[in-house]
Design a protein around this motif. Structure first.
Motif, PDB file in Angstrom:
ATOM      1  N   THR A 190      65.448  48.020 -14.193  1.00 23.82           N
ATOM      2  CA  THR A 190      65.414  46.581 -13.493  1.00 23.82           C
ATOM      3  C   THR A 190      66.712  45.664 -14.265  1.00 23.82           C
ATOM      4  O   THR A 190      67.491  46.611 -15.029  1.00 23.82           O
ATOM      5  CB  THR A 190      64.053  45.880 -14.319  1.00 23.82           C
ATOM      6  OG1 THR A 190      64.258  46.005 -15.816  1.00 23.82           O
ATOM      7  CG2 THR A 190      63.009  46.785 -13.746  1.00 23.82           C
ATOM      8  N   CYS A 191      66.698  44.701 -13.879  1.00 26.05           N
ATOM      9  CA  CYS A 191      67.863  43.743 -14.453  1.00 26.05           C
ATOM     10  C   CYS A 191      67.726  43.589 -15.935  1.00 26.05           C
ATOM     11  O   CYS A 191      68.635  43.956 -16.715  1.00 26.05           O
ATOM     12  CB  CYS A 191      67.785  42.355 -13.894  1.00 26.05           C
ATOM     13  SG  CYS A 191      69.407  41.588 -13.652  1.00 26.05           S
ATOM     14  N   HIS A 192      66.514  43.530 -16.553  1.00 25.22           N
ATOM     15  CA  HIS A 192      66.134  43.489 -17.830  1.00 25.22           C
ATOM     16  C   HIS A 192      66.430  44.953 -18.590  1.00 25.22           C
ATOM     17  O   HIS A 192      67.245  45.000 -19.495  1.00 25.22           O
ATOM     18  CB  HIS A 192      64.685  43.385 -18.176  1.00 25.22           C
ATOM     19  CG  HIS A 192      64.335  43.287 -19.500  1.00 25.22           C
ATOM     20  ND1 HIS A 192      62.856  43.251 -19.818  1.00 25.22           N
ATOM     21  CD2 HIS A 192      65.172  43.086 -20.669  1.00 25.22           C
ATOM     22  CE1 HIS A 192      62.888  43.020 -21.196  1.00 25.22           C
ATOM     23  NE2 HIS A 192      64.167  42.947 -21.857  1.00 25.22           N
ATOM     24  N   GLY A 193      66.248  46.038 -17.935  1.00 22.27           N
ATOM     25  CA  GLY A 193      66.606  47.251 -18.358  1.00 22.27           C
ATOM     26  C   GLY A 193      68.219  47.519 -18.576  1.00 22.27           C
ATOM     27  O   GLY A 193      68.506  48.254 -19.745  1.00 22.27           O
ATOM     28  N   HIS A 221      60.992  52.255 -16.485  1.00 21.35           N
ATOM     29  CA  HIS A 221      59.586  51.945 -17.042  1.00 21.35           C
ATOM     30  C   HIS A 221      59.027  51.241 -15.743  1.00 21.35           C
ATOM     31  O   HIS A 221      59.646  50.334 -15.123  1.00 21.35           O
ATOM     32  CB  HIS A 221      59.261  51.524 -18.273  1.00 21.35           C
ATOM     33  CG  HIS A 221      59.823  50.152 -18.282  1.00 21.35           C
ATOM     34  ND1 HIS A 221      59.219  48.947 -17.814  1.00 21.35           N
ATOM     35  CD2 HIS A 221      60.807  49.842 -18.769  1.00 21.35           C
ATOM     36  CE1 HIS A 221      59.778  47.827 -18.197  1.00 21.35           C
ATOM     37  NE2 HIS A 221      60.999  48.413 -18.615  1.00 21.35           N
ATOM     38  N   GLY A 222      57.691  51.564 -15.467  1.00 23.36           N
ATOM     39  CA  GLY A 222      56.858  50.718 -14.528  1.00 23.36           C
ATOM     40  C   GLY A 222      57.242  51.023 -12.922  1.00 23.36           C
ATOM     41  O   GLY A 222      58.042  51.775 -12.932  1.00 23.36           O
ATOM     42  N   VAL A 223      56.888  50.006 -12.368  1.00 22.77           N
ATOM     43  CA  VAL A 223      56.852  50.000 -10.914  1.00 22.77           C
ATOM     44  C   VAL A 223      57.842  48.920 -10.431  1.00 22.77           C
ATOM     45  O   VAL A 223      57.624  48.167 -10.781  1.00 22.77           O
ATOM     46  CB  VAL A 223      55.748  50.118 -10.008  1.00 22.77           C
ATOM     47  CG1 VAL A 223      55.714  49.770  -8.594  1.00 22.77           C
ATOM     48  CG2 VAL A 223      54.665  51.027 -10.544  1.00 22.77           C
ATOM     49  N   LEU A 224      59.034  49.505  -9.860  1.00 22.34           N
ATOM     50  CA  LEU A 224      60.186  48.591  -9.419  1.00 22.34           C
ATOM     51  C   LEU A 224      59.730  47.822  -8.209  1.00 22.34           C
ATOM     52  O   LEU A 224      59.316  48.608  -7.073  1.00 22.34           O
ATOM     53  CB  LEU A 224      61.547  49.191  -9.171  1.00 22.34           C
ATOM     54  CG  LEU A 224      62.104  49.846 -10.581  1.00 22.34           C
ATOM     55  CD1 LEU A 224      63.383  50.395 -10.467  1.00 22.34           C
ATOM     56  CD2 LEU A 224      62.024  48.869 -11.645  1.00 22.34           C
ATOM     57  N   ASP A 229      54.523  47.239 -15.134  1.00 20.96           N
ATOM     58  CA  ASP A 229      54.118  48.440 -15.891  1.00 20.96           C
ATOM     59  C   ASP A 229      52.916  48.736 -15.745  1.00 20.96           C
ATOM     60  O   ASP A 229      51.974  47.874 -15.298  1.00 20.96           O
ATOM     61  CB  ASP A 229      54.332  48.431 -17.491  1.00 20.96           C
ATOM     62  CG  ASP A 229      55.632  48.289 -17.822  1.00 20.96           C
ATOM     63  OD1 ASP A 229      56.700  48.892 -17.121  1.00 20.96           O
ATOM     64  OD2 ASP A 229      56.232  47.574 -18.948  1.00 20.96           O
ATOM     65  N   ASP A 230      52.488  50.265 -15.800  1.00 23.06           N
ATOM     66  CA  ASP A 230      51.109  50.369 -15.817  1.00 23.06           C
ATOM     67  C   ASP A 230      50.336  50.071 -16.872  1.00 23.06           C
ATOM     68  O   ASP A 230      50.765  49.821 -17.825  1.00 23.06           O
ATOM     69  CB  ASP A 230      50.809  51.960 -15.780  1.00 23.06           C
ATOM     70  CG  ASP A 230      51.527  52.686 -14.507  1.00 23.06           C
ATOM     71  OD1 ASP A 230      51.877  52.069 -13.431  1.00 23.06           O
ATOM     72  OD2 ASP A 230      51.817  53.955 -14.422  1.00 23.06           O
ATOM     73  N   ARG A 231      49.085  49.467 -16.653  1.00 14.93           N
ATOM     74  CA  ARG A 231      48.143  48.907 -17.721  1.00 14.93           C
ATOM     75  C   ARG A 231      47.069  49.688 -17.763  1.00 14.93           C
ATOM     76  O   ARG A 231      46.155  49.462 -16.694  1.00 14.93           O
ATOM     77  CB  ARG A 231      48.110  47.405 -17.685  1.00 14.93           C
ATOM     78  CG  ARG A 231      47.297  46.703 -18.531  1.00 14.93           C
ATOM     79  CD  ARG A 231      47.282  45.302 -18.360  1.00 14.93           C
ATOM     80  NE  ARG A 231      48.298  44.763 -18.432  1.00 14.93           N
ATOM     81  CZ  ARG A 231      48.447  43.291 -18.393  1.00 14.93           C
ATOM     82  NH1 ARG A 231      47.486  42.596 -17.931  1.00 14.93           N
ATOM     83  NH2 ARG A 231      49.676  42.656 -18.385  1.00 14.93           N
ATOM     84  N   ASP A 232      46.704  50.229 -18.934  1.00 12.11           N
ATOM     85  CA  ASP A 232      45.383  50.987 -18.962  1.00 12.11           C
ATOM     86  C   ASP A 232      45.093  51.839 -17.644  1.00 12.11           C
ATOM     87  O   ASP A 232      45.847  52.886 -17.414  1.00 12.11           O
ATOM     88  CB  ASP A 232      44.278  49.999 -19.128  1.00 12.11           C
ATOM     89  CG  ASP A 232      44.380  49.432 -20.336  1.00 12.11           C
ATOM     90  OD1 ASP A 232      44.916  49.720 -21.406  1.00 12.11           O
ATOM     91  OD2 ASP A 232      44.217  47.904 -20.623  1.00 12.11           O
ATOM     92  N   ILE A 281      51.510  49.345  -9.043  1.00  8.77           N
ATOM     93  CA  ILE A 281      51.442  48.860  -7.846  1.00  8.77           C
ATOM     94  C   ILE A 281      50.230  48.366  -7.430  1.00  8.77           C
ATOM     95  O   ILE A 281      50.008  47.173  -6.667  1.00  8.77           O
ATOM     96  CB  ILE A 281      51.565  50.225  -6.715  1.00  8.77           C
ATOM     97  CG1 ILE A 281      51.755  49.697  -5.394  1.00  8.77           C
ATOM     98  CG2 ILE A 281      50.388  51.140  -6.959  1.00  8.77           C
ATOM     99  CD1 ILE A 281      52.911  48.796  -4.937  1.00  8.77           C
ATOM    100  N   ASP A 282      49.029  48.569  -8.105  1.00  8.33           N
ATOM    101  CA  ASP A 282      47.909  47.850  -7.791  1.00  8.33           C
ATOM    102  C   ASP A 282      47.988  46.591  -8.661  1.00  8.33           C
ATOM    103  O   ASP A 282      47.202  45.677  -8.291  1.00  8.33           O
ATOM    104  CB  ASP A 282      46.830  48.608  -8.553  1.00  8.33           C
ATOM    105  CG  ASP A 282      46.368  49.671  -7.660  1.00  8.33           C
ATOM    106  OD1 ASP A 282      46.446  49.667  -6.353  1.00  8.33           O
ATOM    107  OD2 ASP A 282      45.786  50.936  -8.322  1.00  8.33           O
ATOM    108  N   ARG A 283      48.913  46.233  -9.595  1.00  7.77           N
ATOM    109  CA  ARG A 283      48.816  45.006 -10.392  1.00  7.77           C
ATOM    110  C   ARG A 283      49.541  44.288  -9.281  1.00  7.77           C
ATOM    111  O   ARG A 283      49.184  42.847  -9.089  1.00  7.77           O
ATOM    112  CB  ARG A 283      49.814  45.047 -11.387  1.00  7.77           C
ATOM    113  CG  ARG A 283      49.003  45.778 -12.618  1.00  7.77           C
ATOM    114  CD  ARG A 283      49.847  45.774 -13.931  1.00  7.77           C
ATOM    115  NE  ARG A 283      49.975  44.528 -14.470  1.00  7.77           N
ATOM    116  CZ  ARG A 283      50.903  44.216 -15.364  1.00  7.77           C
ATOM    117  NH1 ARG A 283      51.689  45.217 -15.832  1.00  7.77           N
ATOM    118  NH2 ARG A 283      50.935  42.979 -15.916  1.00  7.77           N
ATOM    119  N   TYR A 284      50.842  44.489  -8.424  1.00 10.82           N
ATOM    120  CA  TYR A 284      51.303  43.935  -7.222  1.00 10.82           C
ATOM    121  C   TYR A 284      50.190  43.462  -6.415  1.00 10.82           C
ATOM    122  O   TYR A 284      50.142  42.445  -5.543  1.00 10.82           O
ATOM    123  CB  TYR A 284      52.340  44.497  -6.689  1.00 10.82           C
ATOM    124  CG  TYR A 284      53.597  44.726  -7.414  1.00 10.82           C
ATOM    125  CD1 TYR A 284      54.452  43.350  -7.553  1.00 10.82           C
ATOM    126  CD2 TYR A 284      54.218  45.631  -8.075  1.00 10.82           C
ATOM    127  CE1 TYR A 284      55.615  43.269  -8.229  1.00 10.82           C
ATOM    128  CE2 TYR A 284      55.526  45.539  -8.692  1.00 10.82           C
ATOM    129  CZ  TYR A 284      56.154  44.267  -8.689  1.00 10.82           C
ATOM    130  OH  TYR A 284      57.386  44.316  -9.460  1.00 10.82           O
TER     131      TYR A 284
END
Length: 753
Positions: free
Chosen positions: A169-172, A211-214, A265-268, A273-276
């Motif tokens: 990501t831009c942050h990464g 990390h996470g889903v881009l 990011d995945d959480r628990d 993708i489900d958070r999106y």
């Protein structure tokens, strides 16, 4: 494949004239480039596009950078916004002003991929800022003043940008760059190994930052999800949570699209993708079922309650259509403990609303509070016979707030633990405002602006710093700018004649400060003298049958001072006072001082502007232009200075921010903002005198970050009590106001020599 019809010659010829570039190869590709640009860009965009290409042509790096810009930028601008045309061309110009000119082509070649991966103008701006910051931090200097050694690693970095943006990501990317600069800034060879991904720690840090889903990798999938399940078509505008450290951005939607994080990011047990999907389901439910409400007559507590109840209503309706969402929403929704908030020591309003939201969503909640259970039952009863409405749920929310309100809810210590539901938007779409003033602060109807006032531009809105909450009040101040009315320029000439002896002494000092160095400008077609070496070489070429170089002249220019100055005048009511021991008002003395200062700066040849400000509550800060940077010290400027009048109050922070808006745009090595005032910041709608002092101090800090040096000249003999809190050590207090005409020009020369 569709073949675009070429533009007719009568349309193409004027456009070609706007592109100030004479490469022979350009005529072959220009028609095709303009055919595409005419389809993708507006008329303003076409103008910016050609100006940007002309600017890149002037840097002298050959035809290829111009070609890349012409080929790539129409699509980039069509996808991210036409402001990217100027952004990219100005970034190229900044690179060309450094020893890193060879990296211009790889930078331009990276823009197309960067725009596809970043997918918003905001993130593309962040990307260009990172590249310029990297260039500045890695470009070397022999003597420590002027950068002369090109960055050893910038070419390697730009070559690998497409790969990096596909991984990070831009942050990464920023974190990966910061690590390399922090550890290898002084080791060119190791620096190259790191930024070319050859070293082990470079690859390790890259892996750590992945990390996470881009979002960019799943944009099409999410778009289909929104269209198929919710019959909504929305533009997605990604943002990064890494750059706004004061107040983290949150999702929202408006007419321009849905603002959405660039990574989750995945959480628990919930995948990114489900958070999106949870976020988009919540937004789609608002779009389908939410109405709007008038915000003016509701308190902040009532508004936050209405937002929570409305969030619960649209989610309950969404769950009726798609029950499978409940698992994701329950996993993402916090579960506040019933006794976690102590109502005797902290405000529990957010805690109570978070419990209510959880109880509505989770049939198996274990809360026992009777008021909570009562209103959960009322909520479900309201939705039992249909979707209800935003207004009906708002009435229920206001009743809940009234029933459960406690005196301690007003406490500054607010309980935040387990109260943030981060897949929900900020609900700005729920509110509409019908206000002529702020009813919480304005106790009488604001007077309409008089017809005989000077015409002004539409208001600009600036934030204001709240030192108690340590946050900005966004768009809090409305600033109206206009051109100051004109008066009699002979009055200023009379003032200068009055101080002719002082002016004579100043001129002797100014002559010493004026730039004495000359820089030779060679290879000029027109100049003040012949450049003998080039002339001889051209004569040899001519005699030998080759085309001679016509640039056989040279000229000279002064060097040594590169300063831009803004003089900001406090024009509040107190300037009409006559100080003890004086026969003139402070305003009249200020006119004399500014006239001498303007004459002095004009004699030096520095860029400078003059503006005045006053305020009548936060709704009307007046900013009046007296002299612009492009104007000379002429009768028009003197006429405006002669017509200066004082009135109203001194809301200084907004005026400083607006002055910096103009000063920051100047291309100068040193930028100086001088403030002439006779008192502390204040306004009639502010009871806490520290509020505007702290806001002014915050504005000064912001200007420091922009590279603008701020200095205050204060005419209040008691200024020591507050001026240091505003400006630190950068101030001068002039106790004897009658000496201002003498002191102000001398102080300026001391600051700029």
């Amino acid at each position: 494949m569709t073949v675009l019809a070429p533009l007719p010659p009568e349309t193409l010829a004027p456009l070609r004239q706007q592109l100030r570039c004479n490469f022979p190869q350009l005529d072959q590709v220009f028609p095709d480039c303009m055919t595409e640009a005419q389809i993708l860009l507006s008329e303003t965009g076409i103008r910016d596009y050609l100006e940007g290409a002309s600017l890149i042509c002037r840097i002298g790096r050959g035809f290829e950078p111009v070609l890349v810009y012409l080929e790539e930028m129409p699509r980039v601008a069509a996808e991210l916004g036409e402001e990217t045309l100027t952004l990219v061309s100005q970034t190229v110009w900044k690179i060309s002003r450094s020893p890193n000119g060879k990296t211009i082509l790889p930078f331009l070649q990276s823009i197309a991929e960067a725009s596809r991966r970043l997918a918003s103008a905001e993130l593309l701006t962040r990307y260009t800022e990172m590249i310029l910051d990297f260039m500045e931090r890695t470009t070397g200097s022999i003597h420590g003043f002027h950068t002369t050694i090109p960055s050893p690693s910038l070419p390697d970095l730009l070559e690998r940008i497409p790969y990096l943006l596909n991984q990070l990501t831009c942050h990464g990317l920023r974190n990966w760059l910061d690590y390399g600069l922090r550890h290898y800034a002084d080791h060119p060879d190791r620096q190259r190994d790191y930024f070319s991904l050859q070293s082990a720690d470079s690859r390790a840090v890259l892996q750590r930052e992945r990390h996470g889903v881009l979002f960019v990798d799943h944009e099409r999938q999410l778009d289909l999800y929104l269209r198929a399940l919710w019959q909504e078509r929305q533009t997605f505008v990604p943002y990064s949570e890494a750059f706004d450290e004061l107040r983290k951005p949150v999702p929202y939607f408006d007419t321009l699209g849905v603002r959405i994080p660039d990574v989750y990011d995945d959480r628990d047990e919930v995948a990114g993708i489900d958070r999106y999907r949870a976020l988009l389901a919540h937004v789609a439910a608002h779009l389908r079922w939410s109405g709007s409400l008038v915000a003016d007559n509701l308190s902040p507590f009532q508004r936050i309650a209405v937002e929570t109840f409305e969030d619960c209503r649209v989610e309950s309706l969404a769950l009726r259509e798609y029950p499978g969402l409940r698992r994701i929403l329950l996993a993402l929704h916090p579960t506040p403990a019933e006794n976690a908030c102590n109502p005797e020591r902290e405000s529990c309003i957010r805690h109570r609303l978070a419990m209510f939201s959880r109880a509505v969503l989770d049939p198996d909640h274990r809360y026992r509070n009777p008021d909570l259970l009562d209103f959960v039952a009322r909520f479900h009863a309201e939705l039992a016979e249909g979707p209800s409405s935003t207004q009906a749920i708002a009435d229920l929310a206001i009743t809940y707030i009234a029933r459960t309100r406690r005196q301690q809810d007003l406490a500054p210590n607010v309980h935040f633990t387990d109260t943030e539901v981060d897949y929900r938007d900020d609900n700005r779409h729920l509110w509409r405002y019908i206000e002529q003033g702020d009813e919480e602060e304005a106790f009488e109807e604001r007077k309409p602006r008089q017809a005989d006032e000077a015409e002004t531009l539409p208001p600009r809105h600036y934030p204001e710093w709240d030192y108690q909450s340590k946050t900005y009040r966004p768009d809090w101040v409305s600033l109206y700018e206009g051109l100051h009315p004109s008066g009699d320029p002979a009055h200023i000439d009379a003032l200068l004649d009055k101080h002719r002896m002082l002016a004579k002494r100043l001129k002797q000092i100014l002559d010493l400060l004026k730039p004495q160095q000359y820089v030779r400008l060679r290879y000029q077609e027109e100049g003040s003298e012949l450049d003998l070496d080039v002339a001889i070489r051209s004569l040899i070429d001519f005699r030998g049958g080759a085309t001679p170089d016509p640039r056989i002249n040279m000229s000279h220019r002064h060097d040594g001072r590169d300063i831009a100055v803004m003089l900001l005048l406090d024009l509040s009511q107190s300037l009409n006072q006559i100080p003890d021991g004086c026969s003139q008002t402070i305003l009249e003395l200020s006119q004399e001082a500014v006239a001498l200062l303007g004459w002095a700066i004009d004699h030096l040849g520095d860029e400078f502007a003059i503006a005045g400000f006053s305020s009548n509550t936060r709704h009307e800060v007046r900013y009046q232009h007296i002299k612009g940077y492009g104007e000379g010290w002429d009768d028009q400027v003197k006429g405006r200075l002669a017509a200066m009048e004082a009135g109203y109050s001194t809301r200084m922070g907004a005026a400083l921010r607006h002055a910096a808006h103009y000063l920051e745009a100047r291309q100068a090595d040193k930028k100086l903002l001088l403030i002439l005032t006779d008192g502390q910041p204040h306004d009639i709608d502010v009871d806490d005198e520290r509020l505007l002092i702290e806001d002014t101090h915050k504005a000064v800090q912001e200007l420091d970050q922009q590279g603008i040096y701020t200095y205050c000249i204060n005419l209040d003999s008691h200024a020591d009590e507050y001026v240091r809190d505003c400006f630190g050590n950068r101030f001068t207090v002039i106790d004897r106001v009658e000496r201002l005409p003498e002191k102000l020009p001398q102080l300026f020369m001391a600051l700029t020599k």
